[in-house]
Design an enzyme around this catalytic site. Structure first.
Site, short mmCIF file in Angstrom:
data_model
loop_
_atom_site.label_atom_id
_atom_site.label_comp_id
_atom_site.label_asym_id
_atom_site.label_seq_id
_atom_site.Cartn_x
_atom_site.Cartn_y
_atom_site.Cartn_z
CE1 TYR A 184 -3.91 2.28 0.56
CE2 TYR A 184 -2.52 3.31 2.23
CZ TYR A 184 -3.64 3.33 1.43
OH TYR A 184 -4.51 4.40 1.49
CE LYS A 188 -3.30 4.94 -1.82
NZ LYS A 188 -4.31 5.48 -2.76
#
Length: 274
Positions: A184, A188
């Protein structure tokens, strides 16, 4: 001398409410019926935009668009699979055909499975990176070119504080189902850098590209212990609310941020300041 003066901004004296207005703008929000997406979609609609709420789940998007429509906002639910080029191209063509342009794009959709590092296999890592990285890149390139053709537009990539800092795993003690997987933050962080790159790439053609990195958004049903742990970690002493996301979203979408591009706006209550 006259040639030099052309690069100077034109004299303007616009009222603050006008700067934040999105009246007459067309905005697309991917994952627009999700947790962050609902706050963003509503905020853009309240600011006057025609809002297209899109995801793979067309029914959910149409239902939320109907909720906004009943409040006299101009909202529409579309099916969109950002992982498929044909789907993205089809939505872009549909928007151009119906409204003639796209003014605002929020890349908000994300595919994530909350699990600890020990359960996040190489295969899961690769799948998460592949899906999310390709999707945001495809959306930026397709819709960025549509905006550039018309000489204006604002792309906002919804990133995360975890694209800037690592998770504080003490927050998740006893709640492994809410933890943060390593892929994740990797995705990002890459999104934030892609934002900078595209801001430079599209800048001369009138398209701004920024990222919005929210902290944890409170929602009913969250374990009380988790909420308290998170709040203790934040200088402002609480999780984010929908209004916190909404204000930042309208700012980046509107002319209030007309001279802002290539930036990552952290809306985190000071989480990353520690």
């Amino acid at each position: 001398m006259n040639a030099q003066l052309k690069v100077l901004p034109a004299a303007q004296n616009r009222a603050i409410p006008d700067l934040f207005s999105l009246k007459g703008r067309v905005a697309l929000v991917t994952g627009g019926a999700g947790r962050y997406g609902r706050a963003i979609s509503r905020a853009l609609a309240e600011a006057g935009a025609t809002v297209i709420i899109a995801s793979r789940n067309k029914k959910t998007c149409e239902e939320y668009a109907e909720v906004l429509s009943r409040e006299d906002f101009d909202a529409h639910g579309f099916a969109l699979n950002a992982s498929e080029n044909d789907s993205v191209q089809s939505v872009a063509s549909r928007i151009e055909l119906k409204w003639g342009r796209i003014d605002v794009l929020f890349n908000n959709a994300v595919s994530v499975h909350a699990e600890p590092l020990c359960e996040h296999s190489v295969e899961k890592w690769a799948q998460a990176v592949d899906i999310n990285a390709k999707a945001v890149y495809r959306m930026c390139m397709v819709f960025g070119e549509v905006m550039a053709k018309h000489g204006a537009g604002s792309i906002v990539n919804v990133a995360s504080i975890y694209g800037v800092v690592s998770p504080d795993f003490r927050i998740y003690d006893g709640h492994s189902e809410m933890t943060n997987p390593p892929s994740y933050g990797f995705v990002k962080a890459g999104m934030i850098q892609l934002t900078r790159y595209l801001a430079v790439y599209f800048g001369s053609r009138g398209v701004r590209v920024n990222s919005l990195s929210p902290g944890g958004l409170f929602s009913a049903g969250m374990p009380v212990e988790f909420v308290l742990n998170y709040a203790r970690r934040v200088p402002l002493g609480r999780m984010a609310s929908a209004n916190d996301i909404a204000g930042a979203a309208v700012f980046l979408a509107s002319d209030a941020s007309a001279y802002v591009t290539g930036q990552n706006l952290l809306v985190d209550g000071g989480y990353t300041a520690l």
